[in-house]
Design a protein around this motif. Structure first.
Motif, PDB file in Angstrom:
ATOM      1  N   TRP A  31      -9.506  -3.067   1.872  1.00  0.00           N
ATOM      2  CA  TRP A  31      -9.881  -3.183   3.280  1.00  0.00           C
ATOM      3  C   TRP A  31     -11.381  -2.972   3.475  1.00  0.00           C
ATOM      4  O   TRP A  31     -12.025  -3.691   4.244  1.00  0.00           O
ATOM      5  CB  TRP A  31      -9.081  -2.163   4.096  1.00  0.00           C
ATOM      6  N   ALA A  48      -0.215   1.318   4.264  1.00  0.00           N
ATOM      7  CA  ALA A  48      -0.339   2.698   4.736  1.00  0.00           C
ATOM      8  C   ALA A  48       1.027   3.269   5.116  1.00  0.00           C
ATOM      9  O   ALA A  48       1.333   4.428   4.789  1.00  0.00           O
ATOM     10  CB  ALA A  48      -1.295   2.770   5.921  1.00  0.00           C
ATOM     11  N   VAL A  49       1.861   2.470   5.763  1.00  0.00           N
ATOM     12  CA  VAL A  49       3.206   2.932   6.132  1.00  0.00           C
ATOM     13  C   VAL A  49       4.060   3.119   4.876  1.00  0.00           C
ATOM     14  O   VAL A  49       4.785   4.114   4.738  1.00  0.00           O
ATOM     15  CB  VAL A  49       3.864   1.951   7.122  1.00  0.00           C
ATOM     16  N   ASN A  80      -2.594   4.066  -1.403  1.00  0.00           N
ATOM     17  CA  ASN A  80      -3.571   4.233  -0.330  1.00  0.00           C
ATOM     18  C   ASN A  80      -4.995   3.956  -0.814  1.00  0.00           C
ATOM     19  O   ASN A  80      -5.784   3.319  -0.113  1.00  0.00           O
ATOM     20  CB  ASN A  80      -3.498   5.648   0.239  1.00  0.00           C
ATOM     21  N   HIS A 114      -2.600  -6.863   6.736  1.00  0.00           N
ATOM     22  CA  HIS A 114      -3.035  -5.729   7.547  1.00  0.00           C
ATOM     23  C   HIS A 114      -3.004  -4.445   6.721  1.00  0.00           C
ATOM     24  O   HIS A 114      -2.231  -4.314   5.776  1.00  0.00           O
ATOM     25  CB  HIS A 114      -2.116  -5.562   8.762  1.00  0.00           C
ATOM     26  N   LEU A 115      -3.831  -3.511   7.118  1.00  0.00           N
ATOM     27  CA  LEU A 115      -3.888  -2.224   6.434  1.00  0.00           C
ATOM     28  C   LEU A 115      -2.664  -1.369   6.752  1.00  0.00           C
ATOM     29  O   LEU A 115      -2.306  -0.478   5.976  1.00  0.00           O
ATOM     30  CB  LEU A 115      -5.169  -1.488   6.845  1.00  0.00           C
ATOM     31  N   ALA A 116      -1.983  -1.667   7.844  1.00  0.00           N
ATOM     32  CA  ALA A 116      -0.862  -0.838   8.273  1.00  0.00           C
ATOM     33  C   ALA A 116       0.320  -0.911   7.303  1.00  0.00           C
ATOM     34  O   ALA A 116       1.016   0.089   7.104  1.00  0.00           O
ATOM     35  CB  ALA A 116      -0.411  -1.247   9.666  1.00  0.00           C
ATOM     36  N   TYR A 117       0.557  -2.066   6.689  1.00  0.00           N
ATOM     37  CA  TYR A 117       1.721  -2.210   5.808  1.00  0.00           C
ATOM     38  C   TYR A 117       1.649  -1.287   4.584  1.00  0.00           C
ATOM     39  O   TYR A 117       2.585  -0.519   4.342  1.00  0.00           O
ATOM     40  CB  TYR A 117       1.895  -3.665   5.376  1.00  0.00           C
TER      41      TYR A 117
END
Length: 151
Positions: A51, A7-8, A44, A2-5
């Motif tokens: 992504w 990014a966080v 990022n 996922h892109l969230a990992y």
């Protein structure tokens, strides 16, 4: 993935770098914090490149190209930054940012007497407070002041 990992993780790295820049007093630690922020940006860029490459069939990998450019700029920045810090440390004896700011403003490290640093506060040979040396005082300063004092 996922892109969230990433990014966080990038946000945490960037916030740590911002805290380091704002809270640290040592110039080398500030430079290290700037490097942390640049690495967060690189993470990022690569994460969003991966992504976006899944969505498009033909990709240019522009995020990875920008990351290489950022790494080159960061290497140049750290080289010049360390050279400046070492030169200032040799000249002033400290890499403390607050002390460097005080000396740049014309105040010495312990100059709390309210003097403006020009030495024109009078003295025993200067009853008028004009800032010019008296007859028995050797002339110091610019060439013009020395010429006026000798004339």
């Amino acid at each position: 993935m996922h892109l969230a990992y990433p990014a966080v993780l990038s946000a945490l790295l960037f916030c740590t770098g911002v805290y380091g820049v704002l809270a640290r007093r040592n110039a080398i630690l500030v430079l290290m914090s700037v490097e942390l922020m640049l690495n967060a940006v690189n993470l990022n860029l690569v994460a969003f490149d991966v992504w976006l490459s899944r969505a498009a069939e033909e990709t240019l990998h522009s995020g990875q190209a920008l990351t290489l450019f950022t790494i080159a700029i960061a290497a140049a920045e750290i080289g010049i930054g360390l050279a400046i810090v070492l030169a200032v440390h040799r000249a002033r004896g400290t890499a403390d940012i607050d002390r460097l700011r005080d000396t740049a403003e014309g105040h010495g490290p312990g100059d709390d007497d309210g003097d403006d640093g020009h030495g024109d506060d009078g003295g025993p040979d200067d009853p008028e407070g004009s800032g010019r040396p008296g007859p028995g005082t050797p002339a110091t300063g610019t060439a013009t002041e020395k010429a006026e004092a000798s004339a």
